[in-house]
Design a protein around this motif. Structure first.
Motif, PDB file in Angstrom:
ATOM      1  N   GLN A   7       0.837  -1.202   0.000  1.00  0.00           N
ATOM      2  CA  GLN A   7       0.000   0.000   0.000  1.00  0.00           C
ATOM      3  C   GLN A   7       0.873   1.254   0.000  1.00  0.00           C
ATOM      4  OE1 GLN A   7      -3.417  -0.199  -0.166  1.00  0.00           O
ATOM      5  NE2 GLN A   7      -3.411   1.996  -0.454  1.00  0.00           N
ATOM      6  N   GLU A   8       1.962   1.216   0.729  1.00  0.00           N
ATOM      7  CA  GLU A   8       2.863   2.373   0.775  1.00  0.00           C
ATOM      8  C   GLU A   8       3.528   2.622  -0.578  1.00  0.00           C
ATOM      9  OE1 GLU A   8       4.786   3.269   4.863  1.00  0.00           O
ATOM     10  OE2 GLU A   8       4.843   1.084   4.555  1.00  0.00           O
ATOM     11  N   LEU A   9       3.742   1.583  -1.361  1.00  0.00           N
ATOM     12  CA  LEU A   9       4.344   1.761  -2.677  1.00  0.00           C
ATOM     13  C   LEU A   9       3.459   2.588  -3.604  1.00  0.00           C
ATOM     14  CD1 LEU A   9       5.843  -1.779  -3.348  1.00  0.00           C
ATOM     15  CD2 LEU A   9       7.096   0.322  -2.829  1.00  0.00           C
ATOM     16  N   VAL A  10       2.147   2.562  -3.380  1.00  0.00           N
ATOM     17  CA  VAL A  10       1.222   3.315  -4.237  1.00  0.00           C
ATOM     18  C   VAL A  10       0.785   4.631  -3.610  1.00  0.00           C
ATOM     19  CG1 VAL A  10       0.421   1.231  -5.413  1.00  0.00           C
ATOM     20  CG2 VAL A  10      -0.873   2.118  -3.472  1.00  0.00           C
ATOM     21  N   THR A  11       1.306   4.951  -2.421  1.00  0.00           N
ATOM     22  CA  THR A  11       0.921   6.204  -1.766  1.00  0.00           C
ATOM     23  C   THR A  11       2.108   7.088  -1.381  1.00  0.00           C
ATOM     24  OG1 THR A  11       0.853   5.119   0.394  1.00  0.00           O
ATOM     25  CG2 THR A  11      -1.231   5.275  -0.817  1.00  0.00           C
ATOM     26  N   MET A  12       3.220   6.480  -1.037  1.00  0.00           N
ATOM     27  CA  MET A  12       4.372   7.252  -0.561  1.00  0.00           C
ATOM     28  C   MET A  12       5.104   7.914  -1.721  1.00  0.00           C
ATOM     29  SD  MET A  12       7.456   5.875   1.818  1.00  0.00           S
ATOM     30  CE  MET A  12       8.803   6.902   2.295  1.00  0.00           C
ATOM     31  N   LYS A  13       5.506   9.156  -1.505  1.00  0.00           N
ATOM     32  CA  LYS A  13       6.229   9.905  -2.528  1.00  0.00           C
ATOM     33  C   LYS A  13       7.717   9.913  -2.217  1.00  0.00           C
ATOM     34  CE  LYS A  13       2.365  12.874  -3.662  1.00  0.00           C
ATOM     35  NZ  LYS A  13       1.865  14.245  -3.764  1.00  0.00           N
ATOM     36  N   MET A  14       8.501   9.934  -3.278  1.00  0.00           N
ATOM     37  CA  MET A  14       9.951  10.025  -3.127  1.00  0.00           C
ATOM     38  C   MET A  14      10.271  11.358  -2.458  1.00  0.00           C
ATOM     39  SD  MET A  14      12.585   8.244  -3.722  1.00  0.00           S
ATOM     40  CE  MET A  14      14.345   8.477  -3.682  1.00  0.00           C
ATOM     41  N   PRO A  15      10.983  11.345  -1.325  1.00  0.00           N
ATOM     42  CA  PRO A  15      11.174  12.572  -0.551  1.00  0.00           C
ATOM     43  C   PRO A  15      12.281  13.501  -1.054  1.00  0.00           C
ATOM     44  CG  PRO A  15      12.119  10.718   0.620  1.00  0.00           C
ATOM     45  CD  PRO A  15      11.440  10.163  -0.616  1.00  0.00           C
ATOM     46  N   TYR A  16      13.113  13.048  -1.978  1.00  0.00           N
ATOM     47  CA  TYR A  16      14.245  13.878  -2.421  1.00  0.00           C
ATOM     48  C   TYR A  16      14.720  13.415  -3.789  1.00  0.00           C
ATOM     49  CZ  TYR A  16      16.746   9.801  -0.652  1.00  0.00           C
ATOM     50  OH  TYR A  16      17.164   8.519  -0.417  1.00  0.00           O
ATOM     51  N   GLY A  17      15.648  14.175  -4.351  1.00  0.00           N
ATOM     52  CA  GLY A  17      16.309  13.784  -5.583  1.00  0.00           C
ATOM     53  C   GLY A  17      15.557  14.163  -6.843  1.00  0.00           C
ATOM     54  N   LYS A  18      16.013  13.617  -7.933  1.00  0.00           N
ATOM     55  CA  LYS A  18      15.479  13.914  -9.270  1.00  0.00           C
ATOM     56  C   LYS A  18      13.980  13.655  -9.363  1.00  0.00           C
ATOM     57  CE  LYS A  18      16.254  12.668 -14.096  1.00  0.00           C
ATOM     58  NZ  LYS A  18      17.089  11.894 -15.014  1.00  0.00           N
ATOM     59  N   TYR A  19      13.499  12.644  -8.675  1.00  0.00           N
ATOM     60  CA  TYR A  19      12.094  12.260  -8.752  1.00  0.00           C
ATOM     61  C   TYR A  19      11.323  12.622  -7.478  1.00  0.00           C
ATOM     62  CZ  TYR A  19      13.426   9.996 -13.037  1.00  0.00           C
ATOM     63  OH  TYR A  19      13.879   9.758 -14.310  1.00  0.00           O
ATOM     64  N   LYS A  20      11.777  13.654  -6.787  1.00  0.00           N
ATOM     65  CA  LYS A  20      11.088  14.112  -5.578  1.00  0.00           C
ATOM     66  C   LYS A  20       9.615  14.362  -5.903  1.00  0.00           C
ATOM     67  CE  LYS A  20      11.067  17.686  -2.053  1.00  0.00           C
ATOM     68  NZ  LYS A  20      11.738  18.875  -1.538  1.00  0.00           N
ATOM     69  N   GLY A  21       8.740  13.813  -5.061  1.00  0.00           N
ATOM     70  CA  GLY A  21       7.302  13.988  -5.240  1.00  0.00           C
ATOM     71  C   GLY A  21       6.634  12.908  -6.078  1.00  0.00           C
ATOM     72  N   LEU A  27       8.188   5.350 -10.096  1.00  0.00           N
ATOM     73  CA  LEU A  27       9.599   5.631 -10.364  1.00  0.00           C
ATOM     74  C   LEU A  27      10.044   4.788 -11.559  1.00  0.00           C
ATOM     75  CD1 LEU A  27      11.039   5.637  -6.742  1.00  0.00           C
ATOM     76  CD2 LEU A  27      10.784   7.621  -8.260  1.00  0.00           C
ATOM     77  N   PRO A  28      10.823   5.378 -12.465  1.00  0.00           N
ATOM     78  CA  PRO A  28      11.271   4.605 -13.630  1.00  0.00           C
ATOM     79  C   PRO A  28      12.249   3.500 -13.235  1.00  0.00           C
ATOM     80  CG  PRO A  28      12.153   6.842 -13.695  1.00  0.00           C
ATOM     81  CD  PRO A  28      11.260   6.758 -12.499  1.00  0.00           C
ATOM     82  N   GLU A  29      12.179   2.415 -13.963  1.00  0.00           N
ATOM     83  CA  GLU A  29      13.038   1.267 -13.675  1.00  0.00           C
ATOM     84  C   GLU A  29      14.527   1.615 -13.705  1.00  0.00           C
ATOM     85  OE1 GLU A  29      13.717  -3.355 -15.032  1.00  0.00           O
ATOM     86  OE2 GLU A  29      12.010  -2.255 -15.826  1.00  0.00           O
ATOM     87  N   PRO A  30      15.004   2.421 -14.663  1.00  0.00           N
ATOM     88  CA  PRO A  30      16.445   2.756 -14.653  1.00  0.00           C
ATOM     89  C   PRO A  30      16.893   3.452 -13.356  1.00  0.00           C
ATOM     90  CG  PRO A  30      15.504   3.317 -16.777  1.00  0.00           C
ATOM     91  CD  PRO A  30      14.358   2.948 -15.870  1.00  0.00           C
ATOM     92  N   TYR A  31      16.008   4.234 -12.758  1.00  0.00           N
ATOM     93  CA  TYR A  31      16.329   4.896 -11.485  1.00  0.00           C
ATOM     94  C   TYR A  31      16.491   3.853 -10.378  1.00  0.00           C
ATOM     95  CZ  TYR A  31      15.895   8.459  -7.767  1.00  0.00           C
ATOM     96  OH  TYR A  31      16.102   9.284  -6.699  1.00  0.00           O
ATOM     97  N   LEU A  32      15.621   2.865 -10.364  1.00  0.00           N
ATOM     98  CA  LEU A  32      15.707   1.804  -9.361  1.00  0.00           C
ATOM     99  C   LEU A  32      16.939   0.931  -9.596  1.00  0.00           C
ATOM    100  CD1 LEU A  32      11.924   0.914  -9.278  1.00  0.00           C
ATOM    101  CD2 LEU A  32      13.206   2.141  -7.519  1.00  0.00           C
ATOM    102  N   VAL A  33      17.285   0.702 -10.862  1.00  0.00           N
ATOM    103  CA  VAL A  33      18.488  -0.060 -11.188  1.00  0.00           C
ATOM    104  C   VAL A  33      19.721   0.707 -10.711  1.00  0.00           C
ATOM    105  CG1 VAL A  33      19.912  -0.930 -13.103  1.00  0.00           C
ATOM    106  CG2 VAL A  33      17.433  -1.302 -13.111  1.00  0.00           C
TER     107      VAL A  33
END
Length: 75
Positions: A7-21, A27-33
């Motif tokens: 549930q948190e994966l579909v509600t929590m926002k990235m708190p910092y960085g290029k994809y903040k918010g 999040l794009p797969e290359p970012y996770l890689v």
């Protein structure tokens, strides 16, 4: 893994960085890689990012579809 983490994966926002918010599941797969190669952050955020990485790596995004839909139900 428990349902509250999913549930948190579909509600929590990235708190910092290029994809903040950006909600974690979007999040794009290359970012996770990139995180996988550099190391995930400590704590809850790192665990969630690693989980999202594994979900995308294994083609399991469909598991999040019902949770995404439940976020947009009218009140």
């Amino acid at each position: 893994m428990n349902t509250s983490s999913l549930q948190e994966l579909v509600t929590m926002k990235m708190p910092y960085g290029k994809y903040k918010g950006t909600i974690l599941c979007y999040l794009p797969e290359p970012y996770l890689v990139w995180y996988h190669s550099k190391g995930f952050p400590e704590g809850k955020l790192g665990m969630l990012l690693h989980t999202m990485y594994e979900i995308k790596l294994n083609g399991l995004e469909y598991l999040l579809t019902p949770l995404k839909k439940s976020q947009f139900k009218p009140s």
